[in-house]
Design a protein around this motif. Structure first.
Motif, mmCIF file in Angstrom:
data_model
loop_
_atom_site.group_PDB
_atom_site.id
_atom_site.type_symbol
_atom_site.label_atom_id
_atom_site.label_comp_id
_atom_site.label_asym_id
_atom_site.label_seq_id
_atom_site.Cartn_x
_atom_site.Cartn_y
_atom_site.Cartn_z
ATOM 1 N N TYR A 192 -1.769 8.661 -1.368
ATOM 2 C CA TYR A 192 -1.649 7.240 -1.306
ATOM 3 C C TYR A 192 -0.135 6.822 -1.439
ATOM 4 O O TYR A 192 0.189 5.799 -0.847
ATOM 5 N N GLY A 247 -1.193 5.062 -12.662
ATOM 6 C CA GLY A 247 -2.226 4.322 -11.551
ATOM 7 C C GLY A 247 -2.435 2.634 -11.873
ATOM 8 O O GLY A 247 -3.451 2.486 -11.466
ATOM 9 N N ALA A 248 -1.495 2.027 -12.663
ATOM 10 C CA ALA A 248 -1.794 0.363 -12.358
ATOM 11 C C ALA A 248 -0.418 -0.094 -12.358
ATOM 12 O O ALA A 248 0.669 0.118 -13.059
ATOM 13 N N PRO A 249 -0.072 -0.637 -11.332
ATOM 14 C CA PRO A 249 1.279 -1.399 -10.737
ATOM 15 C C PRO A 249 1.682 -2.287 -11.864
ATOM 16 O O PRO A 249 0.903 -3.191 -12.354
ATOM 17 N N VAL A 262 3.460 -10.962 -1.033
ATOM 18 C CA VAL A 262 4.007 -10.294 -2.209
ATOM 19 C C VAL A 262 3.161 -9.168 -2.563
ATOM 20 O O VAL A 262 2.136 -9.450 -2.922
ATOM 21 N N TYR A 263 3.489 -7.847 -2.490
ATOM 22 C CA TYR A 263 2.830 -6.766 -2.815
ATOM 23 C C TYR A 263 3.478 -6.027 -3.851
ATOM 24 O O TYR A 263 4.505 -6.012 -4.279
ATOM 25 N N SER A 264 2.543 -5.191 -4.549
ATOM 26 C CA SER A 264 3.022 -4.068 -5.495
ATOM 27 C C SER A 264 3.548 -2.853 -4.478
ATOM 28 O O SER A 264 2.658 -2.993 -3.422
ATOM 29 N N SER A 266 2.425 0.154 -4.992
ATOM 30 C CA SER A 266 1.247 0.823 -4.699
ATOM 31 C C SER A 266 0.256 0.123 -3.885
ATOM 32 O O SER A 266 -0.238 1.019 -2.992
ATOM 33 N N GLU A 267 0.121 -1.006 -3.638
ATOM 34 C CA GLU A 267 -0.834 -1.683 -2.886
ATOM 35 C C GLU A 267 -0.146 -1.372 -1.407
ATOM 36 O O GLU A 267 -0.674 -0.948 -0.361
ATOM 37 N N THR A 270 -0.418 2.331 -0.537
ATOM 38 C CA THR A 270 -1.862 2.833 -0.267
ATOM 39 C C THR A 270 -2.204 2.267 0.945
ATOM 40 O O THR A 270 -2.776 3.022 1.502
ATOM 41 N N ARG A 271 -2.041 1.040 1.348
ATOM 42 C CA ARG A 271 -2.358 0.409 2.712
ATOM 43 C C ARG A 271 -2.096 1.428 3.801
ATOM 44 O O ARG A 271 -2.655 1.669 4.672
ATOM 45 N N MET A 275 -4.707 4.421 3.747
ATOM 46 C CA MET A 275 -5.525 3.822 4.723
ATOM 47 C C MET A 275 -4.914 3.819 6.127
ATOM 48 O O MET A 275 -5.506 3.130 7.160
ATOM 49 N N PRO A 286 -5.517 -3.770 7.347
ATOM 50 C CA PRO A 286 -4.508 -4.365 7.417
ATOM 51 C C PRO A 286 -3.204 -4.316 6.655
ATOM 52 O O PRO A 286 -3.577 -4.004 5.425
ATOM 53 N N VAL A 287 -1.994 -4.454 6.963
ATOM 54 C CA VAL A 287 -0.862 -4.745 6.207
ATOM 55 C C VAL A 287 0.049 -5.634 6.904
ATOM 56 O O VAL A 287 -0.001 -5.738 8.009
ATOM 57 N N ALA A 288 0.799 -6.409 5.972
ATOM 58 C CA ALA A 288 1.804 -7.287 6.624
ATOM 59 C C ALA A 288 2.940 -6.681 7.169
ATOM 60 O O ALA A 288 3.387 -5.366 6.675
ATOM 61 N N GLY B 42 -12.031 3.607 8.888
ATOM 62 C CA GLY B 42 -12.629 2.408 8.448
ATOM 63 C C GLY B 42 -11.866 1.814 7.258
ATOM 64 O O GLY B 42 -11.050 2.675 6.496
ATOM 65 N N VAL B 217 -8.348 -2.960 -2.257
ATOM 66 C CA VAL B 217 -8.159 -1.774 -1.546
ATOM 67 C C VAL B 217 -8.980 -0.437 -2.007
ATOM 68 O O VAL B 217 -9.869 -0.027 -1.505
ATOM 69 N N GLY B 221 -8.367 -0.553 -9.962
ATOM 70 C CA GLY B 221 -7.062 -1.237 -10.626
ATOM 71 C C GLY B 221 -5.691 -0.672 -10.439
ATOM 72 O O GLY B 221 -4.737 -0.605 -11.168
ATOM 73 N N MET B 222 -5.786 0.092 -9.409
ATOM 74 C CA MET B 222 -4.590 1.042 -8.808
ATOM 75 C C MET B 222 -3.690 -0.061 -7.980
ATOM 76 O O MET B 222 -2.449 0.422 -7.941
ATOM 77 N N CYS B 223 -3.980 -0.915 -7.186
ATOM 78 C CA CYS B 223 -3.103 -1.695 -6.241
ATOM 79 C C CYS B 223 -2.537 -2.868 -6.431
ATOM 80 O O CYS B 223 -1.624 -3.397 -6.128
ATOM 81 N N GLY B 224 -3.641 -3.729 -7.257
ATOM 82 C CA GLY B 224 -3.242 -5.092 -7.517
ATOM 83 C C GLY B 224 -3.508 -6.019 -6.484
ATOM 84 O O GLY B 224 -3.145 -7.319 -6.503
ATOM 85 N N ARG B 227 -5.306 -9.538 -7.259
ATOM 86 C CA ARG B 227 -4.872 -10.204 -8.573
ATOM 87 C C ARG B 227 -5.120 -11.657 -8.309
ATOM 88 O O ARG B 227 -5.068 -12.413 -7.485
ATOM 89 N N PHE B 236 -6.475 -8.396 -12.615
ATOM 90 C CA PHE B 236 -7.087 -7.559 -11.724
ATOM 91 C C PHE B 236 -8.365 -7.974 -11.648
ATOM 92 O O PHE B 236 -9.097 -7.640 -12.673
ATOM 93 N N TYR B 261 -5.173 -12.097 4.936
ATOM 94 C CA TYR B 261 -5.151 -11.345 6.430
ATOM 95 C C TYR B 261 -5.980 -11.913 7.309
ATOM 96 O O TYR B 261 -6.598 -11.282 8.271
ATOM 97 N N GLN B 264 -4.928 -10.709 10.906
ATOM 98 C CA GLN B 264 -5.343 -9.561 11.121
ATOM 99 C C GLN B 264 -6.769 -9.319 11.087
ATOM 100 O O GLN B 264 -7.331 -8.337 12.014
#
Lengths: 486, 283
Positions: A192, A247-249, A262-264, A266-267, A270-271, A275, A286-288, B42, B217, B221-224, B227, B236, B261, B264
Motif C-alpha cells: 500500500y 498504521g494511522a496517519p 488535502v491527503y495524508s 497513507s491515503e 494507498t489509492r 488500489m 479515484p485519486v486527484a 474494483g 478506502v 483507520g489507516m488512511c484518513g 475524516r 476518523f 470525487y 471521477q
C-alpha cells in the motif's frame, strides 16, 4: 557457470570500482510507473561480487538486522552460483528481493563494510537484489529446509515486513503458522505504501508465494480487533505475534487540513499503489491529479508521494520541509531520484494553514519561514519560525507526509497487552509483551521506522516464540514489570 | 469469495442482498459496517450491515445504484459472488435503556441502516419510534421490517402519497408537539437530513446520534480519507465512529468532503457504461 576462477588478491579486489545501478532516464520515467532502478545483469553482479574482501570477521553482517551471511552469498555470486546465493539469502530473510531494493544499506551493512573505509563499500544491496530476483524468476526456486511439524499453532497479525518475517522463520521451524491480513492483499507497507516505481508489486507477490509454499496459511480480509480479538486468537493458537504496523496517519492539526485535495500520504499512496488509482478508470478507485502539488515532509514516504504526483501529471511538485536538507530523513538516493525527476525542494518552510476556494478545495498553503536553532531531543537542530515571514504557496493538491501513529484497533480490544502513552505495544527486546504468549514487533512497537528494522524485530520475535513453544513457556518476570501498571 | 444467496429489488435501483460472510456475521452488531470489493479492479466501498444470521453465516446489505460499483453490484445474481467482504468495521452503536423514547429518523435507503439500531434499542427495553421519509409512497423501503421492531412507525412523503405530506422533520416536530418524551434521536440517511434533524434537536437539548457515511478506502483507520470535524477535532469515521454527536459535527465540511470525487465518480460510471454494461462484462 562452472570452472573456478583464480582467486583475486586484496589489491585486485580494491582496484575494481563500485558498479553503478542503471536507471530509467528521468524524462522517460516520470511518464510511466515502471521501476526506476533497472537492476544488474550477471556479468556486472559477478564483477561487483569480486570486490568483497571475504573478511574473516565480516563487519557488514554485524550491522544487518536480518542477520544475512553477506560474504557467503556474495561469494556464491562471484562463483556464478546464483541460486545458491539466493538460498543463503532466503535462509535468513523472507524478503531478500524487497530488502535489496528498499533497505537503507548505506546506514546498515554497507556502512560497516571494511572496503568502505578507503574505497566505496561493496554494493551489497544491489547484489542482494540481483541474486534474489534471479531465483524468483526460476521455475524451481530452491526452498529452505523445513523442520518436522511441531503441532504448535501460531497466529501472526499483519502481513507486512515484520509479520512475513515471523511467519517465514516459524514455518521453517515446523510450526503451523496462519498469517492474518486486514486488507485484501498481503504485504503491508510493501503493497500500500511503496510505489511500483520503487518496488514492483510482482516482486512482493513472488516473495509471499515462497512463504506460502513453505506452508504459511494466509487469511486476508481479517481485521484483528474487529473480525476477532487477540483473546479469541489465543483460544485457537498457542502464540500470537502482533505486527500490525503503525498504521494511522498523523496530521498537522492546522486550519483547513480537511479541505478537499488535502491527503495524508497513507491515503494518497494507498489509492495509487494498493488500489491502482493510476490506472483509473480501468481500476475504479479515484485519486486527484494535482497540477501544482506540495508534499509536506522530508522522509522516504514524502519522496514516494511527490514522485507519484509527478507521474500523475503534476506540472509542479514540491517538497516543503521545515528543517534543512541535512536533516531530511529520506535516503540520499531517493532525494537524488526525486531531484532528477524535477521535484522542487523548499527547505526551512513550515505550513501554518491550508486555504480553500469557494468549492471547498485547497488552493494554497500559508507557510512561515524557519531558521535552525539549538539541537533538539533528536539531535537535529530545532527549526524556529521567523516572525513576519509568512507567505502563500499556491497548490491544488497537498499531501501530508509527517509520519504515522499507532492504530488503536488491535490494542483497544486485547486484554492485558499493555501499550505506552503513544499507543504502541510495550515489548522487551525479543518482542515479549505484558501478556504471556503474545509477542509484538515492527512499527507497532517502535513507531514508524524502516522495513529492515521491522524484519530485524521479526527475527528476534520468531526466535523467542520458538523458544516459548519449545517448552520454555514461563513468561519472564520483567515482561510484566515493563507495563505501565507496574 | 462471498456468494450472494438472495437478491431482491426493493424499488427501482435499490436492492437488498443476503451474502455469505460467516466471519462478519459471527461478530457484527448494530451500527457496524463492512467494506466490499467486487473484482480485482474494483474499489472498496463501505456498506452498513443491516441484518445478519450468525448460524447461517450470512449478512444483509441494502444499496442504491449511484455509481459504477453499485451499478455493477446490482448486476450480480443469486449464486454469484463478491470477491472481498471484510468486517465488521466501526464501533457498534452504544445501546442503552433510556428514560424515554428512542426515535430513529430514516431517509431514503438509510432506513435500512437504521433498522438494526432500532431493533437493538427495542431489545434493550425501550419505546422505539421510527420516522421514515421518502419522496413518494413507491420509494419507501423497509416499512414492514421496522413495524416488526418498533412501537410506532410514522411516514412522511414529499408528495403526500403516503403518511404525512412533508419531511421527516415535520413528523419529528409532530412527535414533540404531542409531548412525546424523546431521549435520543438517531437520524440516518442523506447528510442534509441528518444536519436538519441535528439542528432541530440542538436547542431542545435532545441527544442526537448520527451514523456517518463518508468516503473510505481501507475502513480500518489507516488512511484518513473519512475524516470529519467533530467538536472542532478531526476524527476518523471508520475507526472512531461511525456514530457521532450530531450537534458537534461540522456538516458543511462533511458534505463537501463527500463530493470530493464527484467528477471521477461520473467518469467511472461512463467508463462502466461504455465497457461493462452487459451483465458480467466487468468480471
Amino acid at each position: 557457470m562452472s570452472g573456478r576462477k583464480k582467486e583475486l588478491t586484496v589489491a585486485q579486489r580494491c582496484a575494481i570500482p563500485r558498479h553503478p545501478m542503471p536507471h530509467q532516464d528521468p524524462a522517460e520515467r516520470i511518464r510511466n510507473f515502471d521501476e526506476v532502478a533497472l537492476g544488474w545483469d550477471a556479468d556486472v553482479a559477478m564483477e561487483e561480487a569480486e570486490r568483497c574482501l571475504r573478511c574473516k570477521n565480516p563487519q557488514c553482517v554485524t550491522n544487518c538486522p536480518a542477520e544475512i551471511d553477506i560474504p557467503g552469498f556474495i561469494g556464491k555470486i562471484a562463483e556464478g552460483e546464483f541460486l545458491e546465493a539466493a538460498r543463503i539469502l532466503r535462509s535468513s530473510s523472507a524478503l531478500p528481493a524487497v530488502c535489496g531494493r528498499v533497505c537503507p544499506q548505506e546506514t546498515q551493512c554497507e556502512l560497516t563494510c571494511v572496503l568502505g573505509k578507503k574505497y566505496k563499500p561493496v554494493a551489497i544491496g544491489r547484489l542482494e537484489r540481483f541474486a534474489s530476483d534471479y531465483a524468483l524468476f526460476q521455475e524451481e526456486l530452491p526452498l529452505p529446509v523445513i523442520a518436522p511439524p511441531t503441532g504448535r499453532k501460531v497466529a501472526v497479525v499483519g502481513a507486512g515486513p515484520a509479520g512475513i518475517t515471523v511467519a517465514g522463520d516459524l514455518v521453517k521451524l515446523g510450526h503451523d503458522v496462519t498469517l492474518f491480513e486486514a486488507l485484501h492483499q498481503p504485504g503491508g507497507v510493501l503493497v500500500y505504501g511503496i510505489p511500483e516505481f520503487r518496488l514492483p508489486k510482482e516482486i512482493v507477490r513472488l516473495e509471499l508465494d515462497v512463504i506460502q509454499k513453505l506452508g504459511v496459511k494466509l487469511v486476508t480480509n481479517f481485521v484483528v480487533g474487529r473480525t476477532a480479538t487477540v483473546d479469541e486468537l489465543l483460544e485457537e493458537f498457542d502464540a500470537v505475534f502482533l505486527g500490525n504496523g503503525a498504521g494511522a496517519p498523523s496530521f498537522l492539526n492546522i486550519p483547513g487540513e480537511n479541505l478537499n485535495g488535502v491527503y495524508s500520504a497513507s491515503e494518497y499512496l494507498t489509492r495509487c499503489n494498493l488500489m491502482k488509482a493510476y490506472l483509473f478508470p480501468e481500476y475504479t478507485t479515484p485519486v486527484a491529479h494535482g497540477r501544482k502539488v506540495a508534499v509536506l515532509g522530508g522522509g522516504n514516504v514524502a519522496m514516494d508521494a511527490v514522485r507519484m504526483a509527478l507521474r500523475l501529471g503534476a506540472d509542479e511538485a514540491a517538497i516543503l520541509y521545515r528543517r534543512s536538507r541535512a536533516e531530511m530523513p529520506a535516503r540520499v538516493e531517493e532525494v537524488e531520484n526525486a531531484e532528477e525527476e524535477g521535484v522542487k525542494f523548499n527547505f526551512l518552510v513550515n505550513p501554518v494553514r491550508f486555504i480553500g476556494n469557494e468549492l471547498g478545495w485547497v488552493k494554497g498553503i500559508e507557510c512561515i519561514r524557519m531558521e535552525l536553532g539549538e539541537p533538539d531531543a533528536s539531535g537535529r537542530r530545532r527549526p524556529i519560525p521567523v516572525k513576519g515571514s509568512e507567505f502563500v504557496v499556491e497548490v491544488d493538491m497537498a499531501v501530508v507526509a509527517i509520519g504515522q501513529s499507532a492504530n488503536p484497533i488491535v490494542a483497544s480490544t486485547a486484554t492485558g497487552v499493555e501499550t505506552n502513552e503513544r499507543g504502541y505495544f510495550i515489548a522487551d527486546d525479543d518482542g515479549r509483551t505484558t501478556k504471556p504468549g503474545v509477542f509484538a514487533g515492527g512499527d507497532i512497537v517502535t513507531g514508524a521506522a524502516t522495513v529492515i528494522l521491522a524484519i530485524g524485530a521479526g527475527k528476534k520475535a520468531a526466535r523467542a516464540i520458538h523458544d516459548y513453544l519449545s517448552g520454555n513457556a514461563d513468561w519472564p518476570e520483567h515482561c510484566y514489570r515493563q507495563g505501565r501498571g507496574n | 469469495m462471498h456468494t450472494i444467496l438472495k437478491k431482491e429489488m426493493l424499488i427501482e435501483r435499490t436492492w437488498h442482498m443476503t451474502v455469505h460472510a460467516p466471519l462478519v456475521a459471527r461478530k457484527c452488531r448494530a451500527g457496524q459496517f463492512l467494506m466490499l470489493r467486487i473484482h480485482e479492479r474494483g474499489e472498496r466501498i463501505p456498506l452498513t450491515i443491516a441484518d445478519w444470521d450468525r448460524e447461517a453465516g450470512t449478512i444483509d446489505i441494502y444499496f442504491q445504484e449511484i455509481g459504477a460499483t453499485t451499478e455493477l453490484l446490482a448486476t450480480l445474481g443469486e449464486g454469484e459472488a463478491i470477491l472481498d467482504v471484510v468486517g465488521p468495521l466501526g464501533n457498534p452503536t452504544h445501546v442503552e435503556r433510556l428514560d424515554g423514547s428512542f426515535v430513529m429518523v430514516g431517509g431514503g435507503f438509510g432506513i435500512a441502516a437504521g433498522y438494526p439500531v432500532a431493533r437493538a434499542f427495542k431489545e434493550a427495553g425501550n419505546r422505539v419510534i421510527a420516522v421514515l421519509g421518502a419522496k413518494t409512497k413507491g420509494l419507501l423501503i423497509c416499512e414492514d421490517m421496522l413495524k416488526g421492531v418498533c412501537d410506532e412507525v410514522l411516514v412522511a412523503t414529499n408528495d403526500g402519497s403516503y403518511g404525512v405530506q412533508g419531511l421527516v422533520s415535520d413528523v419529528l416536530q409532530g412527535l414533540l408537539d404531542r409531548g412525546e418524551d424523546i431521549r435520543l434521536v438517531f437520524p440516518v440517511g442523506p447528510p442534509i437530513m441528518m444536519k436538519v434533524i441535528s439542528q432541530m434537536t440542538l436547542p431542545l437539548k435532545i441527544r442526537t446520534v448520527v451514523s456517518l457515511n463518508s468516503v473510505m478506502v481501507d475502513g480500518t483507520g489507516m488512511c484518513g480519507s473519512c475524516r470529519v470535524t467533530v467538536a472542532g477535532k478531526t476524527r476518523f469515521v471508520c475507526s472512531e465512529g461511525i456514530d457521532f454527536d450530531g450537534h458537534e459535527v461540522d456538516w458543511d465540511e462533511m458534505m463537501s468532503r463527500q463530493k470530493m470525487y464527484s467528477r471521477q465518480e461520473q467518469e467511472a460510471l461512463d467508463y462502466y457504461h461504455e465497457h461493462c454494461a452487459c451483465h458480467g462484462g466487468a468480471r
